[in-house]
Design a protein around this motif. Structure first.
Motif, PDB file in Angstrom:
ATOM      1  N   SER A  65      10.114  10.977   3.000  1.00  0.00           N
ATOM      2  CA  SER A  65      11.044   9.900   2.670  1.00  0.00           C
ATOM      3  C   SER A  65      10.492   8.582   3.175  1.00  0.00           C
ATOM      4  N   PRO A  66      10.124   7.711   2.252  1.00  0.00           N
ATOM      5  CA  PRO A  66       9.659   6.376   2.650  1.00  0.00           C
ATOM      6  C   PRO A  66      10.847   5.461   2.900  1.00  0.00           C
ATOM      7  N   LYS A  67      10.594   4.458   3.736  1.00  0.00           N
ATOM      8  CA  LYS A  67      11.638   3.456   3.991  1.00  0.00           C
ATOM      9  C   LYS A  67      10.974   2.114   4.169  1.00  0.00           C
ATOM     10  N   SER A  68      11.506   1.116   3.485  1.00  0.00           N
ATOM     11  CA  SER A  68      10.953  -0.229   3.585  1.00  0.00           C
ATOM     12  C   SER A  68      12.033  -1.171   4.093  1.00  0.00           C
ATOM     13  N   PRO A  69      12.069  -1.428   5.393  1.00  0.00           N
ATOM     14  CA  PRO A  69      13.103  -2.314   5.938  1.00  0.00           C
ATOM     15  C   PRO A  69      12.932  -3.762   5.494  1.00  0.00           C
ATOM     16  N   ASP A  70      11.698  -4.158   5.217  1.00  0.00           N
ATOM     17  CA  ASP A  70      11.421  -5.488   4.684  1.00  0.00           C
ATOM     18  C   ASP A  70      10.067  -5.444   3.990  1.00  0.00           C
ATOM     19  N   LYS A  71       9.700  -6.559   3.375  1.00  0.00           N
ATOM     20  CA  LYS A  71       8.482  -6.556   2.551  1.00  0.00           C
ATOM     21  C   LYS A  71       7.224  -6.248   3.346  1.00  0.00           C
ATOM     22  N   ALA A  72       7.239  -6.491   4.637  1.00  0.00           N
ATOM     23  CA  ALA A  72       6.035  -6.337   5.454  1.00  0.00           C
ATOM     24  C   ALA A  72       5.905  -4.952   6.061  1.00  0.00           C
ATOM     25  N   HIS A  73       6.886  -4.101   5.887  1.00  0.00           N
ATOM     26  CA  HIS A  73       6.871  -2.781   6.520  1.00  0.00           C
ATOM     27  C   HIS A  73       7.193  -1.681   5.512  1.00  0.00           C
ATOM     28  N   LEU A  74       6.456  -0.593   5.630  1.00  0.00           N
ATOM     29  CA  LEU A  74       6.754   0.602   4.844  1.00  0.00           C
ATOM     30  C   LEU A  74       6.454   1.802   5.726  1.00  0.00           C
ATOM     31  N   ASN A  75       7.505   2.526   6.076  1.00  0.00           N
ATOM     32  CA  ASN A  75       7.365   3.674   6.956  1.00  0.00           C
ATOM     33  C   ASN A  75       7.487   4.948   6.140  1.00  0.00           C
ATOM     34  N   LEU A  76       6.907   6.019   6.685  1.00  0.00           N
ATOM     35  CA  LEU A  76       6.949   7.312   6.010  1.00  0.00           C
ATOM     36  C   LEU A  76       7.461   8.355   6.985  1.00  0.00           C
ATOM     37  N   HIS A  77       8.577   8.969   6.637  1.00  0.00           N
ATOM     38  CA  HIS A  77       9.135  10.021   7.481  1.00  0.00           C
ATOM     39  C   HIS A  77       8.917  11.360   6.789  1.00  0.00           C
ATOM     40  N   ILE A  78       8.458  12.342   7.544  1.00  0.00           N
ATOM     41  CA  ILE A  78       8.189  13.653   6.974  1.00  0.00           C
ATOM     42  C   ILE A  78       9.010  14.686   7.733  1.00  0.00           C
ATOM     43  N   ASN A  79       9.856  15.400   7.014  1.00  0.00           N
ATOM     44  CA  ASN A  79      10.668  16.463   7.616  1.00  0.00           C
ATOM     45  C   ASN A  79       9.989  17.812   7.464  1.00  0.00           C
ATOM     46  N   SER A  80      10.303  18.692   8.385  1.00  0.00           N
ATOM     47  CA  SER A  80       9.874  20.101   8.274  1.00  0.00           C
ATOM     48  C   SER A  80       8.409  20.213   7.879  1.00  0.00           C
ATOM     49  N   LEU A  81       7.553  19.681   8.700  1.00  0.00           N
ATOM     50  CA  LEU A  81       6.124  19.630   8.377  1.00  0.00           C
ATOM     51  C   LEU A  81       5.550  21.002   8.087  1.00  0.00           C
ATOM     52  N   GLU A  82       4.647  21.040   7.086  1.00  0.00           N
ATOM     53  CA  GLU A  82       3.977  22.273   6.680  1.00  0.00           C
ATOM     54  C   GLU A  82       2.474  22.108   6.878  1.00  0.00           C
ATOM     55  N   LEU A  83       1.788  23.260   6.933  1.00  0.00           N
ATOM     56  CA  LEU A  83       0.333  23.230   7.140  1.00  0.00           C
ATOM     57  C   LEU A  83      -0.358  22.364   6.080  1.00  0.00           C
ATOM     58  N   GLY A  84       0.139  22.444   4.845  1.00  0.00           N
ATOM     59  CA  GLY A  84      -0.472  21.705   3.740  1.00  0.00           C
ATOM     60  C   GLY A  84      -0.292  20.202   3.818  1.00  0.00           C
ATOM     61  N   ASP A  85       0.523  19.768   4.765  1.00  0.00           N
ATOM     62  CA  ASP A  85       0.707  18.321   4.932  1.00  0.00           C
ATOM     63  C   ASP A  85      -0.442  17.705   5.723  1.00  0.00           C
ATOM     64  N   SER A  86      -1.279  18.542   6.312  1.00  0.00           N
ATOM     65  CA  SER A  86      -2.427  18.032   7.066  1.00  0.00           C
ATOM     66  C   SER A  86      -3.331  17.244   6.138  1.00  0.00           C
ATOM     67  N   ALA A  87      -3.574  16.012   6.489  1.00  0.00           N
ATOM     68  CA  ALA A  87      -4.357  15.110   5.637  1.00  0.00           C
ATOM     69  C   ALA A  87      -4.469  13.774   6.364  1.00  0.00           C
ATOM     70  N   VAL A  88      -5.137  12.844   5.707  1.00  0.00           N
ATOM     71  CA  VAL A  88      -5.127  11.463   6.197  1.00  0.00           C
ATOM     72  C   VAL A  88      -4.204  10.657   5.295  1.00  0.00           C
ATOM     73  N   TYR A  89      -3.275   9.953   5.883  1.00  0.00           N
ATOM     74  CA  TYR A  89      -2.315   9.158   5.126  1.00  0.00           C
ATOM     75  C   TYR A  89      -2.676   7.679   5.271  1.00  0.00           C
ATOM     76  N   PHE A  90      -2.842   7.037   4.127  1.00  0.00           N
ATOM     77  CA  PHE A  90      -3.207   5.624   4.123  1.00  0.00           C
ATOM     78  C   PHE A  90      -2.064   4.794   3.565  1.00  0.00           C
ATOM     79  N   CYS A  91      -1.816   3.704   4.247  1.00  0.00           N
ATOM     80  CA  CYS A  91      -0.912   2.679   3.753  1.00  0.00           C
ATOM     81  C   CYS A  91      -1.773   1.587   3.120  1.00  0.00           C
ATOM     82  N   ALA A  92      -1.262   0.943   2.102  1.00  0.00           N
ATOM     83  CA  ALA A  92      -1.974  -0.161   1.468  1.00  0.00           C
ATOM     84  C   ALA A  92      -0.966  -1.202   1.007  1.00  0.00           C
TER      85      ALA A  92
END
Lengths: 115, 111
Positions: A65-92
């Motif tokens: 679930s992403p959340k953008s409180p304002d134009k300069a911020h974008l956060n990513l919340h991940i629930n119930s993490l799974e093995l397949g979620d292992s990766a590198v996450y990039f913001c742009a």
């Protein structure tokens, strides 16, 4: 000064946990993105936000679930993490992608390892 | 299969040599971009070429675009060890609001 910053840089956690990754940009852009890069270096867009509004959601599980409180911020919340979620996450970020095309500026990445 | 596939997947050259990599895509584009990723870092934009352009230069980089073949090439001339990185092409969608990246070409420049 860092243009696009992400925290944390590394995240090691157990399966089933909930975690958040934060992203901030100081470029004055109105569009922000989350990408996932897998172990084979394939980069896939997950979400994009324009002026705090979701414009792209690429069939990502609703545990993300992403959340953008304002134009300069974008956060990513991940629930119930799974093995397949292992990766590198990039913001742009970029100015809004118009037909003319816009350069995207990437953060340094968050390396997530789910054990 | 993905929009934007690079070829070769990996390339090893000596310093001073030229490096050429190709990108093929499937659907019509408005523009195509090339990005570089150093190990453990984020992507950095290198060059953008629009669909009505055939060739573009930036320093030691030369990009070509052939829309009839749906392909692009990136040439790095007189390579340096610092050019060691992965190089990705990215194409936009019809709405121009999303980039799709290929799998990348990993370039190793040996000193």
């Amino acid at each position: 000064d860092t243009a696009v910053s992400q925290t944390p840089k590394y995240l090691v956690t157990q399966m089933g946990n909930d975690k958040s990754i934060k992203c901030e940009q100081n470029l004055g852009h109105d569009t922000m993105y989350w990408y996932k890069q897998d172990s084979k270096k394939f980069l896939k867009i997950m979400f994009s936000y324009n002026n705090k509004e979701l414009i792209i959601n690429e069939t990502v599980p609703n545990r993300f679930s992403p959340k953008s409180p304002d134009k300069a911020h974008l956060n990513l919340h991940i629930n119930s993490l799974e093995l397949g979620d292992s990766a590198v996450y990039f913001c742009a970020s970029s100015h809004y992608l118009a037909v003319g095309g816009e350069t995207q500026y990437f953060g340094p990445g968050t390396r997530l390892l789910v054990l | 299969s993905q929009q934007g596939e690079e070829d070769p997947q990996a390339l090893s050259i000596q310093e001073g040599e030229n490096a050429t990599m190709n990108c093929s895509y499937k659907t019509s584009i408005n523009n195509l971009q090339w990005y570089r990723q150093n190990s453990g870092r984020g992507l950095v934009h290198l060059i953008l070429i629009r669909s009505n352009e055939r060739e573009k230069h930036s320093g030691r980089l030369r990009v070509t675009l052939d829309t009839s073949k749906k392909s692009s090439s990136l040439l790095i001339t007189a390579s340096r060890a610092a050019d060691t990185a992965s190089y990705f092409c990215a194409t936009d969608n019809a709405a121009g609001n999303k980039l799709t990246f290929g799998g990348g070409t990993r370039v190793l420049v040996k000193p």
